[in-house]
Design an enzyme around this catalytic site. Structure first.
Site, mmCIF file in Angstrom:
data_model
loop_
_atom_site.group_PDB
_atom_site.id
_atom_site.type_symbol
_atom_site.label_atom_id
_atom_site.label_comp_id
_atom_site.label_asym_id
_atom_site.label_seq_id
_atom_site.Cartn_x
_atom_site.Cartn_y
_atom_site.Cartn_z
ATOM 1 N N GLU A 237 0.811 -1.221 0.000
ATOM 2 C CA GLU A 237 0.000 0.000 0.000
ATOM 3 C C GLU A 237 0.844 1.271 0.000
ATOM 4 O O GLU A 237 0.393 2.315 -0.457
ATOM 5 C CB GLU A 237 -0.960 0.007 1.189
ATOM 6 C CG GLU A 237 -2.097 -1.008 1.081
ATOM 7 C CD GLU A 237 -1.736 -2.372 1.657
ATOM 8 O OE1 GLU A 237 -0.538 -2.610 1.951
ATOM 9 O OE2 GLU A 237 -2.641 -3.210 1.821
ATOM 10 N N PHE B 152 -10.776 -8.107 13.794
ATOM 11 C CA PHE B 152 -9.715 -8.498 12.873
ATOM 12 C C PHE B 152 -9.453 -7.372 11.878
ATOM 13 O O PHE B 152 -10.379 -6.835 11.282
ATOM 14 C CB PHE B 152 -10.112 -9.785 12.131
ATOM 15 C CG PHE B 152 -9.103 -10.185 11.086
ATOM 16 C CD1 PHE B 152 -7.814 -10.550 11.456
ATOM 17 C CD2 PHE B 152 -9.429 -10.174 9.739
ATOM 18 C CE1 PHE B 152 -6.877 -10.897 10.509
ATOM 19 C CE2 PHE B 152 -8.494 -10.524 8.788
ATOM 20 C CZ PHE B 152 -7.215 -10.884 9.165
ATOM 21 N N GLN B 153 -8.222 -7.033 11.690
ATOM 22 C CA GLN B 153 -7.785 -5.949 10.798
ATOM 23 C C GLN B 153 -8.451 -4.612 11.132
ATOM 24 O O GLN B 153 -8.747 -3.822 10.260
ATOM 25 C CB GLN B 153 -8.003 -6.317 9.322
ATOM 26 C CG GLN B 153 -7.047 -7.430 8.883
ATOM 27 C CD GLN B 153 -6.936 -7.584 7.382
ATOM 28 O OE1 GLN B 153 -7.886 -7.337 6.649
ATOM 29 N NE2 GLN B 153 -5.766 -8.012 6.919
ATOM 30 N N LYS C 81 -17.385 -1.272 6.529
ATOM 31 C CA LYS C 81 -17.919 -2.226 5.553
ATOM 32 C C LYS C 81 -19.442 -2.167 5.471
ATOM 33 O O LYS C 81 -20.016 -2.278 4.384
ATOM 34 C CB LYS C 81 -17.445 -3.640 5.913
ATOM 35 C CG LYS C 81 -17.683 -4.639 4.802
ATOM 36 C CD LYS C 81 -16.998 -5.972 5.077
ATOM 37 C CE LYS C 81 -17.180 -6.899 3.878
ATOM 38 N NZ LYS C 81 -16.511 -8.198 4.061
ATOM 39 N N MET D 140 24.472 9.628 1.314
ATOM 40 C CA MET D 140 24.300 10.866 2.067
ATOM 41 C C MET D 140 24.587 10.631 3.550
ATOM 42 O O MET D 140 25.168 11.486 4.217
ATOM 43 C CB MET D 140 22.890 11.417 1.862
ATOM 44 C CG MET D 140 22.725 12.855 2.273
ATOM 45 S SD MET D 140 23.805 13.964 1.347
ATOM 46 C CE MET D 140 22.690 14.548 0.075
#
Lengths: 589, 184
Positions: free
Chosen positions: A52, A114-115, A164, A485
């Site tokens: 993502e 969940f999630q 949802k 760097m």
């Protein structure tokens, strides 16, 4: 027009109404209803990413190269937490993106389902605004408002968290016009600047003897017209122009009035001119600490004009004499108009001594480097890449580090929206996915990610996305087997003790490219570099180019910490870089 | 320890602060929507600003507006930033620096519980009367007083109650409004 549909269908309808053609996303349990609605239409094309974070940077690249809002769709929990980096990146660099995140059903919110995660809580401080939509009745308004907020004012990321059950629920859809998002209760960003202040600015410009335009990402964000107006104003006035990292391209790199980038790794002439000017005209830049260096010694004798759409940028870091709150493009347009009413001459004669001084600084050739016949110098590699692509419509993205600064110094841009880089946040791993996003928006253009071997490994998996969608991006890795760097700073400040700053166990990038179904090219010979670059450009598909370069090259010039603009390290000091900051300087910072 | 006091190098330059911090009362008019308080408080913590006192309540139900009164201590430069950063929040309508705009009216309410017996009870009631504190609960061995006024008045009352058997105090935080005919 009002219509009954599910929340998931509203999402697709709103995207279509907002003119969205592409979204970047990754499915998951809580996002399935939206994915189902996506499946049953063909107006919005979905690009499946590999992580993502990649989706977020793709949307940023897409937005930065088109001026449109980039859109991301992710699931709840890890899907949402993985976009936190691109959200923060977009907030720092004022990039308009809308992230749609799915959430567990409303009755389960707060139950550690969940999630589940507190997405709006986590993203509150890294978005311009965010929403948790608890009822389908609010969804159409929120969707349109999100786009309005993302693209207007100082642009930025907006997140919409959609549970949802709200995606499944039936409700009435309204279009943006029916909702009237532009008549928002409390959100009214500034547009045109105060005319009296703009007139005063022009008066100052007419009296200036050592003026400089210091332009930033705001000019790019304001749209291509703003860059046109900047060019017009520069021509009318005859003043020199420098730009921040984010503003590159808004003024042509080939114009004789162009001074190069300013700041920590900016040119000597740009920084000296900033230090010695009597009138600084900041247009859409924010006095970042990489630009100002030591703030109490920053441009001590200048009158400062600051044009910015965000009132909080004014007087934040540097005291301003004449603030103008407004859109860069509109303010520039007014400046051009008022200048024309006052005079029809550039101030050529009055500022001739200033240009003479600037010419003297230019003679220091601060971007110079010692080239080599045996080892590819990273600056040389970028110069060759630039020369090889001059006749093409080219878009450059970068990762973060030395290669990014070398690209900013040695690749030159004639147009805005051609340079995509992570400026404020400095996100390693930005460039590869950003290149994917740019290529989606511009399928026929040449898109190159100038990368480092360390950065590129952070989001390497998105090469798979490029292969899947036949996006012929070119990943040009300046491979010095170092986090260059970090290594440079360790030399500067930490006695050359290279704590964890080299890339060990590097993959064979050629084999890696082939494993993904892309082409791999390796080059370590300056004599073969041009041919290898031509091979990369000729290939119709994604390429990973492993360019093995000098390992201990320093990125110069440089304003070291604790020093003002007129005390830069130039290439001729290179031999004793560790001795540049004295004990006193270290005490200062 | 602040970084600028450390001897080692840094990628950042920190200038010494020359301005003196001041105590200011800000009045913030916001949409009364979920998460707005978190946005305001989060802004203060994220940018390192101080909150000395915070009072929030809906003030205009029909328009769905709440008023947040926040007392902060900062240098004038930071105070300007706080105001401008608050105004950047999408649900924020207006921010007024009441301290900068003139002497605002500032009031606070406290509930003060005092337990004692004999002479102490008499003295407690006498002082409460002097401070115009109301008795809102009484038992044979305790009182709860409701006292309103400037924070300094409440401070004085609480100090006086300590030797007389102060048990606990709860304060609402500051409510402030500008003087004169103009509103926000």
């Amino acid at each position: 027009m009002a219509e009954q549909m599910t929340g998931a269908e509203m999402v697709i309808q709103a995207l279509t109404d907002q003119g969205v053609e592409h979204i970047f996303g990754y499915p998951g349990g809580a996002a399935l209803p939206i994915y189902d609605a996506l499946f049953q239409q063909d107006k919005v094309q979905h690009i499946l990413v590999r992580h993502e974070q990649g989706a977020g940077h793709m949307a940023e690249g897409y937005a930065r190269s088109t001026g449109k809002v980039g859109v991301v769709l992710v699931t709840s929990g890890p899907g949402a937490t993985n976009v936190v980096t691109p959200l923060t990146d977009a907030l720092m660099d004022s990039i308009p993106i809308v992230v749609l995140s799915a959430q567990v059903p409303t009755p389960l919110i707060g139950s550690d389902a969940f999630q589940e995660c507190d997405t709006v809580g986590i993203t509150r401080s890294c978005t311009k605004h965010n929403y948790l939509v608890k009822s389908v009745a609010e969804l159409p308004r929120v969707l349109h408002e999100a786009f309005h907020i993302a693209r207007t004012g100082r642009p930025g990321p907006v997140l919409i968290d959609i549970p949802k059950d709200v995606q499944f629920a039936l409700g009435t859809y309204y279009g943006a016009d029916e909702i009237g998002t532009t008549r928002h209760k409390s959100y009214h960003p500034a547009t045109s600047g105060d005319i009296a202040a703009i007139e005063q600015a022009v008066d100052l410009m007419l009296r200036a003897e050592r003026p400089i335009f210091y332009t930033g990402g705001g000019v790019v964000n304001s749209g291509p017209e703003a860059s046109e107006k900047l060019r017009e104003l520069a021509e009318l006035t005859g003043f020199p122009v420098t730009s921040t990292l984010m503003g590159l391209g808004s003024f042509p790199g080939s114009n004789p009035q162009w001074m190069g980038m300013l700041g920590m790794h900016g040119t000597y002439e740009a920084n000296m001119a900033m230090h010695d000017c009597d009138l600084m005209i900041n247009i859409g830049a924010r006095f970042d600490d990489r630009i100002t260096g030591r703030i109490d010694a920053f441009s001590p004798n200048s009158t400062k004009i600051h044009v910015d759409i965000d009132p909080s940028s004014i007087n934040k870091n540097v005291r301003i004499d004449l603030p103008i709150v407004g859109d860069c493009g509109l303010v520039l347009e007014e400046m051009v108009r008022i200048w024309r009413t006052r005079t029809n001459q550039p101030r050529t004669e009055a500022i001739a001594p200033w240009w003479k001084q600037i010419e003297g600084w230019r003679q220091r050739h601060s971007l110079g480097f010692k080239n080599s016949d045996t080892t590819i110098k990273p600056q040389h590699a970028i110069q060759r890449l630039y020369q090889a692509t001059r006749d093409r419509d080219v878009y450059i993205t970068t990762e973060v580090g030395q290669h990014q600064m070398w690209a900013a110094q040695h690749f030159h841009f004639e147009q805005p929206n051609r340079w995509m880089t992570s400026g404020g946040l400095g996100t390693m791993g930005y460039g590869l996915p950003a290149a994917v996003g740019v290529q989606v928006a511009h399928p026929d253009a040449l898109v190159i990610d100038i990368a480092g071997e360390a950065s590129v490994q952070m989001t390497m998996q998105e090469i798979s996305t490029a292969v899947q969608y036949r996006l012929p991006i070119k990943i040009f890795i300046l491979n010095n087997e170092r986090m260059g760097m970090v290594r440079q700073w360790q030399d500067l400040l930490h006695g050359g003790r290279y704590a964890h700053s080299y890339s060990e166990s590097l993959p064979d990038f050629v084999k890696l490219a082939e494993a993904y179904g892309a082409k791999g090219i390796k080059c370590d010979d300056p004599g073969k570099l041009d041919a290898a670059i031509a091979e990369m450009l000729d290939y119709d598909g994604p390429v990973i180019f492993d360019c093995l370069v000098e390992k201990h090259e320093n990125c110069l010039p440089m304003i070291p910490s604790g020093k003002p603009h007129n005390e830069m390290i130039l290439p001729d000091f290179e031999d004793d870089i560790g001795a540049v900051i004295d004990e006193k300087g270290r005490q200062l910072v | 320890m602040n970084a600028h006091l450390q001897p080692s190098g840094s990628a950042y330059f920190l200038a010494a602060e020359t301005q003196k911090p001041e105590r200011h009362t800000l009045s913030v008019l916001v949409d009364n929507e979920p998460g707005i308080l978190a946005r305001v408080v989060g802004l203060f913590s994220a940018r390192g600003y101080n909150i000395d006192s915070l009072t929030v309540s809906e003030t205009e139900h029909e328009k769905g507006l709440s008023r947040i009164t926040v007392v902060t201590v900062a240098t004038p430069k930071v105070l300007t930033q706080i105001k401008l950063q608050l105004e950047r929040l999408v649900p924020v309508h207006k921010v007024h620096d009441l301290t900068a705009e003139g002497k605002a009216l500032e009031r606070e309410l406290a509930l003060v519980k005092v337990a004692g017996s004999g002479e102490h009870r008499v003295e407690t009631l006498r002082l409460a009367d002097a401070f115009r504190a109301q008795v809102v609960d009484a038992t044979t061995e305790s009182f709860v007083f409701e006292v309103t006024g400037k924070p300094s008045k409440i401070d004085s009352f609480i100090t006086l109650m300590v030797p007389l058997g102060l048990v606990e105090v709860v304060r609402t935080g500051l409510a402030a409004i500008s003087r004169g005919p103009e509103g926000m």
